[in-house]
Write a protein that holds these residues in place. Structure first.
Motif, PDB file in Angstrom:
ATOM      1  N   GLU A  34     -60.838  21.116  68.107  1.00 21.24           N
ATOM      2  CA  GLU A  34     -61.389  19.798  67.816  1.00 21.24           C
ATOM      3  C   GLU A  34     -62.315  19.853  66.609  1.00 21.24           C
ATOM      4  O   GLU A  34     -62.311  18.959  65.756  1.00 21.24           O
ATOM      5  N   TYR A  35     -63.101  20.927  66.524  1.00 16.68           N
ATOM      6  CA  TYR A  35     -64.044  21.050  65.409  1.00 16.68           C
ATOM      7  C   TYR A  35     -63.294  21.273  64.089  1.00 16.68           C
ATOM      8  O   TYR A  35     -63.663  20.716  63.054  1.00 16.68           O
ATOM      9  N   LEU A  36     -62.232  22.087  64.134  1.00 19.48           N
ATOM     10  CA  LEU A  36     -61.417  22.296  62.936  1.00 19.48           C
ATOM     11  C   LEU A  36     -60.831  20.971  62.451  1.00 19.48           C
ATOM     12  O   LEU A  36     -60.798  20.686  61.247  1.00 19.48           O
ATOM     13  N   ASP A  37     -60.366  20.165  63.395  1.00 21.73           N
ATOM     14  CA  ASP A  37     -59.798  18.862  63.036  1.00 21.73           C
ATOM     15  C   ASP A  37     -60.860  17.955  62.425  1.00 21.73           C
ATOM     16  O   ASP A  37     -60.577  17.183  61.495  1.00 21.73           O
ATOM     17  N   PHE A  38     -62.084  18.048  62.938  1.00 25.83           N
ATOM     18  CA  PHE A  38     -63.187  17.251  62.387  1.00 25.83           C
ATOM     19  C   PHE A  38     -63.477  17.653  60.940  1.00 25.83           C
ATOM     20  O   PHE A  38     -63.613  16.812  60.050  1.00 25.83           O
ATOM     21  N   VAL A  39     -63.568  18.960  60.690  1.00 22.75           N
ATOM     22  CA  VAL A  39     -63.845  19.445  59.332  1.00 22.75           C
ATOM     23  C   VAL A  39     -62.710  19.061  58.386  1.00 22.75           C
ATOM     24  O   VAL A  39     -62.941  18.695  57.232  1.00 22.75           O
ATOM     25  N   ALA A  40     -61.470  19.127  58.881  1.00 25.93           N
ATOM     26  CA  ALA A  40     -60.329  18.703  58.067  1.00 25.93           C
ATOM     27  C   ALA A  40     -60.409  17.210  57.761  1.00 25.93           C
ATOM     28  O   ALA A  40     -60.080  16.765  56.654  1.00 25.93           O
ATOM     29  N   GLN A  41     -60.865  16.436  58.757  1.00 23.08           N
ATOM     30  CA  GLN A  41     -60.999  14.994  58.558  1.00 23.08           C
ATOM     31  C   GLN A  41     -62.035  14.680  57.480  1.00 23.08           C
ATOM     32  O   GLN A  41     -61.841  13.788  56.654  1.00 23.08           O
ATOM     33  N   VAL A  42     -63.118  15.445  57.463  1.00 15.06           N
ATOM     34  CA  VAL A  42     -64.144  15.268  56.429  1.00 15.06           C
ATOM     35  C   VAL A  42     -63.525  15.470  55.050  1.00 15.06           C
ATOM     36  O   VAL A  42     -63.752  14.698  54.114  1.00 15.06           O
ATOM     37  N   GLY A  43     -62.717  16.522  54.906  1.00 18.70           N
ATOM     38  CA  GLY A  43     -62.055  16.775  53.628  1.00 18.70           C
ATOM     39  C   GLY A  43     -61.109  15.659  53.232  1.00 18.70           C
ATOM     40  O   GLY A  43     -61.054  15.268  52.058  1.00 18.70           O
ATOM     41  N   PHE A  44     -60.400  15.132  54.230  1.00 20.16           N
ATOM     42  CA  PHE A  44     -59.464  14.037  53.950  1.00 20.16           C
ATOM     43  C   PHE A  44     -60.217  12.785  53.515  1.00 20.16           C
ATOM     44  O   PHE A  44     -59.810  12.102  52.563  1.00 20.16           O
ATOM     45  N   VAL A  45     -61.326  12.461  54.202  1.00 17.56           N
ATOM     46  CA  VAL A  45     -62.131  11.290  53.845  1.00 17.56           C
ATOM     47  C   VAL A  45     -62.692  11.436  52.435  1.00 17.56           C
ATOM     48  O   VAL A  45     -62.810  10.464  51.691  1.00 17.56           O
ATOM     49  N   CYS A  46     -62.999  12.670  52.046  1.00 18.76           N
ATOM     50  CA  CYS A  46     -63.527  12.923  50.706  1.00 18.76           C
ATOM     51  C   CYS A  46     -62.429  12.925  49.647  1.00 18.76           C
ATOM     52  O   CYS A  46     -62.705  13.169  48.466  1.00 18.76           O
ATOM     53  N   GLY A  47     -61.192  12.666  50.059  1.00 19.50           N
ATOM     54  CA  GLY A  47     -60.109  12.510  49.093  1.00 19.50           C
ATOM     55  C   GLY A  47     -59.382  13.780  48.727  1.00 19.50           C
ATOM     56  O   GLY A  47     -58.915  13.919  47.591  1.00 19.50           O
ATOM     57  N   PHE A  48     -59.277  14.722  49.668  1.00 23.21           N
ATOM     58  CA  PHE A  48     -58.574  15.981  49.403  1.00 23.21           C
ATOM     59  C   PHE A  48     -57.290  16.090  50.225  1.00 23.21           C
ATOM     60  O   PHE A  48     -57.217  15.579  51.346  1.00 23.21           O
TER      61      PHE A  48
END
Length: 296
Positions: A34-48
C-alpha cells in the motif's frame, strides 16, 4: 517541483506521509504494498511516468520507484503545480494561523471549519499568508549531513575519555582476583567494577560532557564505539574481559574466514599498553597487537 528536467529515484522504507506517519487506508493490501502504491501515486500526481524495479540488495524493502519522463509538456507546468498543491493539502494537512498568531497544523478531515474560523478573526493579509504557505515549518536536510555519532571526534579527545573512564572503573573497588593461565602460571587480572552511565558522567568534567552532548547518544555511543575496551549492558559500563568472549558458532564461508584472518592484529591492544596488569590474553590469542612489531 525542482524543475521540469529533474528525474528521481526513491527507495521507500519507513512509512511516512508528507507530515507524519502514514495512515493505512486499504486492508486488502500489505502495508508495504500500500505504501509503495502511495509513493507511486505521488510521482504520478507530480506528472511522471513512474517505473518500478527491485534492487539486488540484502533487504526486505528493496523495491524502488523511478521517474525519468514527464506525462505533460513544459507549457502545462503551472497547471501541474496547482494539482500538486491541491493533492498535498487534501492528503494530509493544511496550514492554520491561530488566534495567537502561531502557525499550526490540523488534519484535513477536520480543518475546513477551523481554517474559516481562524480566517474570520484575522486581518486579510495574514489569512492570505496562511493560505499561500506551502508546508510551513519544513526544513530540507543539509546537502552535507553532519556526522554526529562520535566518529568524527578528535582521536586524542576520545583516547583521553576512554583512559579516564577505564581508570575510573579499575579504581572503583579493590582489585579482584581472577585466575588466568599464561603458560602454566596463574596471574590475577583486575577487571574493575561496573558503574552506571550516570555515575561515569558525574566523574567527567563539564567541558567533556558538553562536547559529548552535541553527539547522538553522547557518552554511551563513544563507549560502545570503543568496544575493545568497554562493554555497555543495561545502562552499566564494564571493562571488557576478552577471556570471556565466545567465538562465533556460525561456520563462515572460506572467503570471510580469510578476510577475518587478514584483519587480525591491525590495531594495537589497548590493554597491553594501558592496563596495569596488561592484556588478559596471551599474545597468540589476542586479536590485537601486543606491540608494534606484531602489527600487520
Amino acid at each position: 517541483r525542482s524543475s521540469y528536467l529533474c528525474c528521481y529515484f526513491v527507495l521507500p522504507c519507513c512509512f511516512f506521509d508528507f507530515h507524519g506517519k502514514y495512515s493505512r487506508r486499504q486492508s486488502k493490501k500489505t502495508q508495504y504494498r500500500e505504501y509503495l502504491d502511495f509513493v507511486a501515486q505521488v510521482g504520478f500526481v507530480c506528472g511522471f511516468h513512474v517505473e518500478e524495479d527491485c534492487l539486488r540488495i540484502p533487504s526486505t524493502k528493496r523495491v524502488c520507484l523511478i521517474g525519468k519522463n514527464r506525462t505533460y509538456p513544459p507549457t502545462e507546468r503551472a497547471l501541474i503545480d496547482k494539482q500538486i498543491t491541491q493533492y498535498i493539502n487534501n492528503r494530509q494537512t493544511c496550514a492554520v494561523v491561530r488566534c495567537d498568531g502561531r502557525v499550526g497544523f490540523n488534519h484535513k478531515d477536520h480543518c475546513d471549519g477551523v481554517c474559516k474560523e481562524a480566517g474570520s478573526e484575522l486581518p486579510e493579509d495574514e489569512t492570505d499568508t496562511a493560505v499561500t504557505i506551502w508546508m510551513p515549518g519544513f526544513q530540507p536536510r543539509e546537502k552535507v549531513e553532519q556526522i554526529r555519532n562520535c566518529a568524527s571526534l578528535p582521536r586524542d579527545f576520545v583516547d583521553d575519555v576512554v583512559l579516564n573512564v577505564a581508570n575510573l572503573l579499575l579504581n572503583a573497588t579493590p582489585q579482584k582476583s581472577d585466575s588466568n593461565m599464561h603458560g602454566g602460571n596463574t596471574n590475577t587480572w583486575n577487571q574493575g567494577e561496573s558503574l552506571s552511565l550516570k555515575e561515569v558522567a558525574e566523574h567527567l568534567n563539564k567541558e567533556t560532557l558538553k562536547r559529548l552532548k552535541s553527539e547522538y547518544g553522547g557518552l554511551q555511543t563513544l563507549l560502545k564505539n570503543n568496544h575493545q575496551v568497554f562493554e555497555v549492558l543495561n545502562g552499566r559500563v564494564h571493562i571488557r574481559d576478552w577471556r570471556k568472549e565466545k567465538p562465533s558458532r556460525k561456520t563462515k564461508p572460506e572467503v570471510k574466514r580469510r578476510l577475518s584472518t587478514e584483519a587480525f592484529k591491525t590495531r594495537l591492544c589497548w590493554f597491553f599498553i594501558h592496563h596495569p596488569d596488561g592484556c588478559s590474553l596471551p599474545s597468540e590469542s589476542c586479536p590485537y597487537a601486543h606491540g608494534t612489531e606484531e602489527l600487520r
